[in-house]
Design an enzyme around this catalytic site. Structure first.
Site, PDB file in Angstrom:
ATOM      1  N   SER A   9      15.765  44.855  15.884  1.00 48.96           N
ATOM      2  CA  SER A   9      17.125  43.833  15.404  1.00 48.96           C
ATOM      3  C   SER A   9      17.253  44.607  14.012  1.00 48.96           C
ATOM      4  O   SER A   9      16.718  44.654  13.069  1.00 48.96           O
ATOM      5  CB  SER A   9      16.210  42.530  15.362  1.00 48.96           C
ATOM      6  OG  SER A   9      17.056  41.762  14.601  1.00 48.96           O
ATOM      7  N   HIS A  34      19.307  45.254  18.818  1.00 47.88           N
ATOM      8  CA  HIS A  34      19.880  43.987  18.863  1.00 47.88           C
ATOM      9  C   HIS A  34      20.357  43.228  17.927  1.00 47.88           C
ATOM     10  O   HIS A  34      20.308  43.511  16.489  1.00 47.88           O
ATOM     11  CB  HIS A  34      18.206  43.296  19.071  1.00 47.88           C
ATOM     12  CG  HIS A  34      17.908  41.733  18.958  1.00 47.88           C
ATOM     13  ND1 HIS A  34      18.338  41.207  20.446  1.00 47.88           N
ATOM     14  CD2 HIS A  34      17.802  40.746  18.258  1.00 47.88           C
ATOM     15  CE1 HIS A  34      17.733  40.026  20.432  1.00 47.88           C
ATOM     16  NE2 HIS A  34      17.865  39.615  18.956  1.00 47.88           N
ATOM     17  N   MET A  38      24.116  34.179  13.991  1.00 44.80           N
ATOM     18  CA  MET A  38      23.672  32.535  13.685  1.00 44.80           C
ATOM     19  C   MET A  38      24.969  32.051  13.061  1.00 44.80           C
ATOM     20  O   MET A  38      25.815  32.485  12.256  1.00 44.80           O
ATOM     21  CB  MET A  38      22.638  32.747  12.584  1.00 44.80           C
ATOM     22  CG  MET A  38      21.297  33.559  13.168  1.00 44.80           C
ATOM     23  SD  MET A  38      19.905  33.742  11.978  1.00 44.80           S
ATOM     24  CE  MET A  38      18.821  34.785  12.438  1.00 44.80           C
ATOM     25  N   HIS A  67      22.278  38.506  20.719  1.00 47.97           N
ATOM     26  CA  HIS A  67      21.536  37.207  20.821  1.00 47.97           C
ATOM     27  C   HIS A  67      22.413  36.080  19.900  1.00 47.97           C
ATOM     28  O   HIS A  67      22.380  36.155  18.745  1.00 47.97           O
ATOM     29  CB  HIS A  67      20.279  37.429  20.151  1.00 47.97           C
ATOM     30  CG  HIS A  67      19.288  36.167  20.115  1.00 47.97           C
ATOM     31  ND1 HIS A  67      18.224  36.281  19.323  1.00 47.97           N
ATOM     32  CD2 HIS A  67      19.613  35.069  20.790  1.00 47.97           C
ATOM     33  CE1 HIS A  67      17.557  34.851  19.525  1.00 47.97           C
ATOM     34  NE2 HIS A  67      18.353  34.480  20.443  1.00 47.97           N
ATOM     35  N   GLY A 143      16.059  32.025  13.902  1.00 47.50           N
ATOM     36  CA  GLY A 143      16.983  31.649  12.547  1.00 47.50           C
ATOM     37  C   GLY A 143      16.521  32.565  11.258  1.00 47.50           C
ATOM     38  O   GLY A 143      17.332  32.754  10.426  1.00 47.50           O
ATOM     39  N   PHE A 144      15.219  33.183  11.446  1.00 46.65           N
ATOM     40  CA  PHE A 144      14.916  33.934  10.465  1.00 46.65           C
ATOM     41  C   PHE A 144      13.885  35.163  10.992  1.00 46.65           C
ATOM     42  O   PHE A 144      13.279  34.756  11.870  1.00 46.65           O
ATOM     43  CB  PHE A 144      14.005  33.328   9.528  1.00 46.65           C
ATOM     44  CG  PHE A 144      14.679  32.090   8.863  1.00 46.65           C
ATOM     45  CD1 PHE A 144      15.293  32.029   7.745  1.00 46.65           C
ATOM     46  CD2 PHE A 144      14.441  30.723   9.413  1.00 46.65           C
ATOM     47  CE1 PHE A 144      16.174  31.100   7.204  1.00 46.65           C
ATOM     48  CE2 PHE A 144      15.206  29.930   8.975  1.00 46.65           C
ATOM     49  CZ  PHE A 144      15.840  29.737   7.816  1.00 46.65           C
ATOM     50  N   GLY A 146      10.910  37.916  10.401  1.00 45.64           N
ATOM     51  CA  GLY A 146       9.656  38.113   9.416  1.00 45.64           C
ATOM     52  C   GLY A 146       8.775  36.789   9.816  1.00 45.64           C
ATOM     53  O   GLY A 146       7.643  36.557   8.940  1.00 45.64           O
ATOM     54  N   GLY A 198      12.133  43.231  14.611  1.00 41.13           N
ATOM     55  CA  GLY A 198      12.775  43.354  13.354  1.00 41.13           C
ATOM     56  C   GLY A 198      12.048  43.944  12.279  1.00 41.13           C
ATOM     57  O   GLY A 198      12.113  45.235  12.050  1.00 41.13           O
ATOM     58  N   SER A 199      11.433  43.067  11.748  1.00 45.32           N
ATOM     59  CA  SER A 199      10.417  43.654  10.324  1.00 45.32           C
ATOM     60  C   SER A 199       9.441  44.692  10.712  1.00 45.32           C
ATOM     61  O   SER A 199       9.210  45.746   9.870  1.00 45.32           O
ATOM     62  CB  SER A 199       9.491  42.301   9.974  1.00 45.32           C
ATOM     63  OG  SER A 199      10.187  41.473   9.944  1.00 45.32           O
TER      64      SER A 199
HETATM   65  C1  DX5 Z   1      15.059  35.291  14.862  1.00 43.83           C
HETATM   66  C2  DX5 Z   1      15.890  36.407  15.253  1.00 43.83           C
HETATM   67  C3  DX5 Z   1      15.006  37.789  15.718  1.00 43.83           C
HETATM   68  C4  DX5 Z   1      14.668  38.301  14.366  1.00 43.83           C
HETATM   69  C5  DX5 Z   1      13.217  39.155  14.721  1.00 43.83           C
HETATM   70  O1  DX5 Z   1      15.734  34.254  15.124  1.00 43.83           O
HETATM   71  O2  DX5 Z   1      16.504  36.106  16.787  1.00 43.83           O
HETATM   72  O3  DX5 Z   1      15.788  38.691  16.523  1.00 43.83           O
HETATM   73  O4  DX5 Z   1      15.304  39.360  14.089  1.00 43.83           O
HETATM   74  O5  DX5 Z   1      12.713  39.525  13.683  1.00 43.83           O
HETATM   75  P1  DX5 Z   1      11.133  39.782  13.375  1.00 43.83           P
HETATM   76  O6  DX5 Z   1      10.870  40.810  14.396  1.00 43.83           O
HETATM   77  O7  DX5 Z   1      11.039  40.283  11.926  1.00 43.83           O
HETATM   78  O8  DX5 Z   1      10.318  38.504  13.720  1.00 43.83           O
HETATM   79 ZN    ZN Z   2      17.018  37.906  18.021  1.00 41.83          ZN
END
Ligand code: DX5
Ligand code: ZN
Length: 217
Positions: A9, A34, A38, A67, A143-144, A146, A198-199
């Site tokens: 992501s 990805h 938002m 997404h 929404g976030f 991590g 992501g993280s």
């Molecule tokens: C959250 C996003 C995810 C996010 C995942 O709302 O849809 O795609 O980037 O991040 P991690 O892997 O850090 O949870």
């Molecule tokens: Zn996502």
């Protein structure tokens, strides 16, 4: 075990070095990139918009996996197409006429996915699962980046896989949120075949190696 698809992501990338981070992904085993959009309405955060995704698309050599965490997905499907989206996933909770939205995505030549928030039962997919290309099971509240992985996701993935077996055996089952080497293997065992991270990727010392670890869980 079969290799699963990995979709790192960009939300966790360094936005001051987008080109560098996209090139890192180009040179990794990532299958997709990805892209989290938002709107500050459907989710309590704003990420980035289409000028940024167009810049990402300019450098990306991997297909883009959008997404949409937005209230009015229908208004932005063409923008996704123009930004080089291969997959567009919309939220079940945000789409009043989900079947129409899915059809519109597919008519634009993209794969269509439906995302489920952690509280949304898998059973709401029953009448649409045969028509879609992907189900995205949210393993955190969207929404976030991590956030902590919600363990209940394992049983949801299992139920999506069970439901898809007869009617849509090639369905992509994607999991998004808090994915790491701690839960990836079990997710794949339960039926996930596409992992977003992501993280776990971008905060690691060697993101290319971390992506390879996820591919080989
Ligand atoms: C959250 C996003 C995810 C996010 C995942 O709302 O849809 O795609 O980037 O991040 P991690 O892997 O850090 O949870
Ligand atoms: Zn996502």
């Amino acid at each position: 075990m079969d290799k699963c698809l990995v979709s790192p992501s960009m939300l966790a990338a360094d936005f001051a070095n987008v080109q560098r981070d996209v090139e890192m992904l180009n040179n990794s085993e990532a299958d997709y990139i990805h892209i989290d959009i938002m709107d500050g309405v459907f989710v309590p955060n704003i990420s980035f918009g289409f000028p940024v995704t167009e810049a990402i698309a300019k450098h990306a050599k991997k297909p883009l996996d959008f997404h949409l965490m937005i209230q009015d997905a229908d208004a932005y499907l063409e923008h996704c197409k123009n930004s080089g989206a291969a997959i567009v996933t919309v939220h079940y909770e945000a789409c009043k006429h989900l079947h129409r939205t899915i059809s519109a995505i597919q008519e634009l030549g993209m794969k269509a996915g439906v995302a489920l928030n952690p509280h949304t039962p898998v059973e709401v997919l029953r009448e649409i699962i045969a028509d879609i290309d992907l189900v995205l099971v949210m393993s955190v509240n969207p929404g976030f980046g991590g956030q902590k992985f919600i363990p209940h996701t394992f049983s949801k993935v299992e139920r999506v896989a069970e439901m898809a077996k007869e009617v849509n055996p090639s369905l992509l089952i994607e999991v998004d949120g808090g994915v790491s080497s701690e839960n990836a293997r079990e997710l794949v065992q339960k039926g996930a075949n596409m992992l977003v991270a992501g993280s776990f990727v971008f905060k690691s010392n060697d993101p290319v190696e971390t992506i390879s670890t996820l591919k080989n869980v």
